[in-house]
Design a protein around this motif. Structure first.
Motif, PDB file in Angstrom:
ATOM      1  N   PHE B 148     -22.447 -27.525  19.696  1.00  0.00           N
ATOM      2  CA  PHE B 148     -23.857 -27.278  20.458  1.00  0.00           C
ATOM      3  C   PHE B 148     -25.112 -27.711  19.848  1.00  0.00           C
ATOM      4  CE2 PHE B 148     -21.232 -24.157  22.985  1.00  0.00           C
ATOM      5  CZ  PHE B 148     -21.523 -24.864  24.449  1.00  0.00           C
ATOM      6  N   TYR B 149     -25.284 -27.312  18.422  1.00  0.00           N
ATOM      7  CA  TYR B 149     -26.304 -27.506  17.540  1.00  0.00           C
ATOM      8  C   TYR B 149     -26.644 -29.256  17.826  1.00  0.00           C
ATOM      9  CZ  TYR B 149     -29.226 -28.839  13.695  1.00  0.00           C
ATOM     10  OH  TYR B 149     -30.089 -29.333  12.750  1.00  0.00           O
ATOM     11  N   LYS B 155     -30.241 -34.560  21.846  1.00  0.00           N
ATOM     12  CA  LYS B 155     -30.570 -34.889  23.017  1.00  0.00           C
ATOM     13  C   LYS B 155     -31.369 -33.910  23.631  1.00  0.00           C
ATOM     14  CE  LYS B 155     -26.201 -36.267  23.965  1.00  0.00           C
ATOM     15  NZ  LYS B 155     -25.232 -36.578  24.995  1.00  0.00           N
ATOM     16  N   GLY B 156     -31.648 -32.813  22.937  1.00  0.00           N
ATOM     17  CA  GLY B 156     -32.728 -31.751  23.511  1.00  0.00           C
ATOM     18  C   GLY B 156     -31.865 -31.065  24.848  1.00  0.00           C
ATOM     19  N   LEU B 157     -32.681 -30.849  25.780  1.00  0.00           N
ATOM     20  CA  LEU B 157     -32.029 -30.206  27.004  1.00  0.00           C
ATOM     21  C   LEU B 157     -31.064 -31.255  27.855  1.00  0.00           C
ATOM     22  CD1 LEU B 157     -34.843 -27.947  28.228  1.00  0.00           C
ATOM     23  CD2 LEU B 157     -32.696 -27.261  27.144  1.00  0.00           C
ATOM     24  N   GLY B 158     -31.375 -32.572  27.336  1.00  0.00           N
ATOM     25  CA  GLY B 158     -30.609 -33.548  28.123  1.00  0.00           C
ATOM     26  C   GLY B 158     -29.141 -33.454  27.704  1.00  0.00           C
ATOM     27  N   TYR B 159     -28.827 -32.622  26.651  1.00  0.00           N
ATOM     28  CA  TYR B 159     -27.407 -32.400  26.454  1.00  0.00           C
ATOM     29  C   TYR B 159     -26.626 -31.793  27.813  1.00  0.00           C
ATOM     30  CZ  TYR B 159     -23.300 -30.021  24.541  1.00  0.00           C
ATOM     31  OH  TYR B 159     -21.926 -29.770  24.248  1.00  0.00           O
ATOM     32  N   PHE B 160     -27.371 -31.099  28.589  1.00  0.00           N
ATOM     33  CA  PHE B 160     -26.613 -30.339  29.782  1.00  0.00           C
ATOM     34  C   PHE B 160     -26.259 -31.398  30.769  1.00  0.00           C
ATOM     35  CE2 PHE B 160     -29.185 -26.582  28.454  1.00  0.00           C
ATOM     36  CZ  PHE B 160     -28.024 -25.865  28.271  1.00  0.00           C
ATOM     37  N   ALA B 234     -12.823 -30.942  15.127  1.00  0.00           N
ATOM     38  CA  ALA B 234     -13.920 -30.448  15.005  1.00  0.00           C
ATOM     39  C   ALA B 234     -15.159 -31.615  15.014  1.00  0.00           C
ATOM     40  CB  ALA B 234     -14.371 -29.632  13.679  1.00  0.00           C
ATOM     41  N   GLY B 235     -14.634 -32.581  14.368  1.00  0.00           N
ATOM     42  CA  GLY B 235     -15.346 -33.923  14.404  1.00  0.00           C
ATOM     43  C   GLY B 235     -15.462 -34.411  15.768  1.00  0.00           C
ATOM     44  N   ALA B 236     -14.413 -34.528  16.458  1.00  0.00           N
ATOM     45  CA  ALA B 236     -14.235 -35.026  17.819  1.00  0.00           C
ATOM     46  C   ALA B 236     -15.121 -34.570  18.870  1.00  0.00           C
ATOM     47  CB  ALA B 236     -12.820 -35.197  18.176  1.00  0.00           C
ATOM     48  N   TYR B 237     -15.338 -32.972  18.807  1.00  0.00           N
ATOM     49  CA  TYR B 237     -16.089 -32.346  19.570  1.00  0.00           C
ATOM     50  C   TYR B 237     -17.439 -32.667  19.310  1.00  0.00           C
ATOM     51  CZ  TYR B 237     -11.882 -29.601  20.653  1.00  0.00           C
ATOM     52  OH  TYR B 237     -10.596 -29.185  21.049  1.00  0.00           O
ATOM     53  N   ILE B 238     -17.942 -32.576  17.898  1.00  0.00           N
ATOM     54  CA  ILE B 238     -19.203 -33.030  17.540  1.00  0.00           C
ATOM     55  C   ILE B 238     -19.634 -34.298  18.105  1.00  0.00           C
ATOM     56  CG2 ILE B 238     -20.770 -33.494  15.772  1.00  0.00           C
ATOM     57  CD1 ILE B 238     -19.313 -31.297  14.030  1.00  0.00           C
ATOM     58  N   HIS B 239     -18.705 -35.220  18.042  1.00  0.00           N
ATOM     59  CA  HIS B 239     -19.072 -36.637  18.463  1.00  0.00           C
ATOM     60  C   HIS B 239     -19.185 -36.581  19.800  1.00  0.00           C
ATOM     61  CE1 HIS B 239     -18.929 -40.946  18.862  1.00  0.00           C
ATOM     62  NE2 HIS B 239     -17.733 -41.113  19.708  1.00  0.00           N
ATOM     63  N   GLU B 240     -18.432 -35.829  20.569  1.00  0.00           N
ATOM     64  CA  GLU B 240     -18.373 -35.696  22.220  1.00  0.00           C
ATOM     65  C   GLU B 240     -19.788 -35.408  22.541  1.00  0.00           C
ATOM     66  OE1 GLU B 240     -15.904 -33.291  25.020  1.00  0.00           O
ATOM     67  OE2 GLU B 240     -14.373 -34.628  23.867  1.00  0.00           O
ATOM     68  N   ALA B 241     -20.467 -34.116  21.644  1.00  0.00           N
ATOM     69  CA  ALA B 241     -21.599 -33.688  22.024  1.00  0.00           C
ATOM     70  C   ALA B 241     -22.978 -34.775  21.665  1.00  0.00           C
ATOM     71  CB  ALA B 241     -21.774 -32.429  21.275  1.00  0.00           C
ATOM     72  N   ILE B 242     -22.422 -35.552  20.791  1.00  0.00           N
ATOM     73  CA  ILE B 242     -23.893 -36.458  20.447  1.00  0.00           C
ATOM     74  C   ILE B 242     -23.769 -37.956  21.090  1.00  0.00           C
ATOM     75  CG2 ILE B 242     -24.290 -35.156  18.415  1.00  0.00           C
ATOM     76  CD1 ILE B 242     -23.007 -37.331  16.618  1.00  0.00           C
ATOM     77  N   GLU B 243     -22.624 -38.209  21.281  1.00  0.00           N
ATOM     78  CA  GLU B 243     -22.519 -39.552  21.769  1.00  0.00           C
ATOM     79  C   GLU B 243     -23.268 -39.575  23.333  1.00  0.00           C
ATOM     80  OE1 GLU B 243     -18.905 -40.949  23.034  1.00  0.00           O
ATOM     81  OE2 GLU B 243     -18.370 -39.599  24.644  1.00  0.00           O
ATOM     82  N   GLY B 244     -23.935 -40.514  23.428  1.00  0.00           N
ATOM     83  CA  GLY B 244     -24.775 -40.752  24.722  1.00  0.00           C
ATOM     84  C   GLY B 244     -24.122 -41.499  25.444  1.00  0.00           C
ATOM     85  N   HIS B 245     -24.733 -41.345  26.964  1.00  0.00           N
ATOM     86  CA  HIS B 245     -23.945 -42.067  28.036  1.00  0.00           C
ATOM     87  C   HIS B 245     -24.580 -43.474  27.964  1.00  0.00           C
ATOM     88  CE1 HIS B 245     -21.555 -41.874  31.384  1.00  0.00           C
ATOM     89  NE2 HIS B 245     -22.694 -42.363  32.295  1.00  0.00           N
ATOM     90  N   ASP B 246     -25.750 -43.803  27.457  1.00  0.00           N
ATOM     91  CA  ASP B 246     -26.083 -45.168  27.400  1.00  0.00           C
ATOM     92  C   ASP B 246     -25.521 -45.950  26.315  1.00  0.00           C
ATOM     93  OD1 ASP B 246     -27.941 -43.899  29.428  1.00  0.00           O
ATOM     94  OD2 ASP B 246     -29.096 -43.179  27.790  1.00  0.00           O
TER      95      ASP B 246
END
Lengths: 143, 251
Positions: B148-149, B155-160, B234-246
């Motif tokens: 989550f962090y 991405k800020g609130l764009g994470y949602f 754990a790495g995969a989840y973090i990557h999923e959270a930070i990878e951008g759609h663009d």
């Protein structure tokens, strides 16, 4: 078995402390060393590659120079040989000319001497033939 | 577990008692904590810290001895983080993922290799820290917080927006995932380690000599794999959270 209590949050805190400490004593210093070593190896490799290229260039240059020098020396030899040949030919021609001239001179001399000899011989023939006539016919008849 | 505890009654060997769910309780104020878990976890933490300090005490360009070993470990962890997060993003997450792996791995192997049970403590027995659900839940929740962090800081609130991409219909599943991720992480680790220790204990109880050895070896293997799986996920989840759609389109 599934009895949750304060162990979980304390364990989380403990884990975070461990992470912080390991970051201080393990990840940061060793990462630095690994990166520095990678840089060092890279720079050394680059240096070595540069030097190798330089050496190759120098070798090529020297080889070129060598080829040039060899060509030059061959040229020098060739010109020297040509010159020597020319000199020989010149000298030979001169000598032949000289010999020709001398030969002609000698021949001329021989000719003149031959002619003078012939002339004296003719005179002698005349006087001899007169003497023979005198002897044969007697002096009164001849005159 | 009742039947297993029943078995232990007829067991005359001290080595092979089977106990699950008995704790060496410490009281801190009105809270209770499981003392045996902390004792072994302190052992694990001190092993890690001592090895690290020894390795970095006298750093040399040409590594020797323990520095070499720890550099090998660091390179392994770097590859692990890099494989999940990519070359660009892995560095800030290396301590988290690496420490997860090291802590779980050393915990598991200490449980498998060190005869903790020979050290008698009142009311319980020492075992790997990962043998306790509290530990694995703590680690899994930290992983959740970490991703989550990661997502919010990137991405800020764009994470949602992650929740409604690629299609909004997956929203309930995505929300559910946030609960299943820590659940599966913690129970996978807890279950594997506990099951391994139980199987070995039962076998030791039935045939005390030689027969449990292959299973112990298998336990070492499982322990290592579980540490790897936890850190990788754990790495995969973090990557999923930070990878951008663009960025996805840019690949």
């Amino acid at each position: 078995m599934f009895d949750f209590d304060a162990t979980a949050p304390l364990m989380a805190v403990q884990f975070l402390i461990l992470m912080f400490l390991l970051n201080k004593v393990f990840y940061t210093p060793l990462s630095k060393v690994l990166d520095e070593r990678a840089d060092y190896i890279q720079s050394k490799e680059k240096d070595a590659r540069q030097r190798l290229a330089q050496t190759k260039q120098l070798t090529q240059e020297y080889e070129k120079q060598l080829v040039g020098a060899r060509k030059q020396s061959q040229e020098v030899i060739a010109t020297a040989q040509a010159e020597a040949k020319k000199i020989t030919a010149d000298k030979l021609a001169e000598a032949q000319k000289l010999a020709q001239i001398q030969k002609e001179q000698v021949q001329q001399e021989i000719e003149t001497q031959k002619q003078s000899a012939m002339a004296t011989l003719e005179q002698q023939v005349d006087s001899l033939s007169r003497q023979i006539l005198e002897k044969l016919l007697g002096a009164e008849l001849v005159k | 577990m009742e039947s297993l505890e029943g078995l232990s009654v007829i067991n005359s060997f001290h080595l092979a008692t089977i106990e699950v769910g008995k704790h060496f309780i410490w009281k801190i104020g009105s809270f209770t904590v499981h003392g045996q878990v902390f004792m072994t976890s302190w052992f694990v933490i001190s092993v890690l810290l001592i090895a690290s300090i020894l390795a970095t005490k006298n750093i040399q360009r040409v590594p020797q001895g323990i520095q070499n070993l720890m550099e090998y470990v660091l390179e392994f962890l770097r590859d692990l983080a890099k494989n999940q997060l990519g070359e660009k993003e892995y560095r800030p997450w290396l301590p988290f993922i690496g420490t997860l792996f090291l802590f779980i791995f050393v915990s598991n192997w200490s449980g498998a290799l060190i005869p903790w049970k020979l050290i008698a403590i009142p009311g319980s027995e020492l075992a790997a820290p990962t043998n306790d659900i509290n530990t694995t839940v703590a680690l899994a929740l930290l992983t959740s917080l970490a991703y989550f962090y990661a997502g919010f800081s990137k991405k800020g609130l764009g994470y949602f927006a992650n929740y409604i991409e690629p299609i909004p219909i997956l929203l309930p599943i995505k929300i559910l995932e946030d609960f299943t991720k820590p659940l599966s992480l913690s129970f996978r680790l807890f279950g594997n380690i506990l099951a391994d220790e139980l199987v070995v204990a039962v076998l030791v109880f039935l045939v005390p000599l030689f027969i449990p050895l292959p299973l112990m070896a298998l336990g070492l293997f499982t322990s290592a794999i579980q540490a790897l799986v936890f850190a990788t996920l754990a790495g995969a989840y973090i990557h999923e959270a930070i990878e951008g759609h663009d960025e996805e389109h840019g690949h």
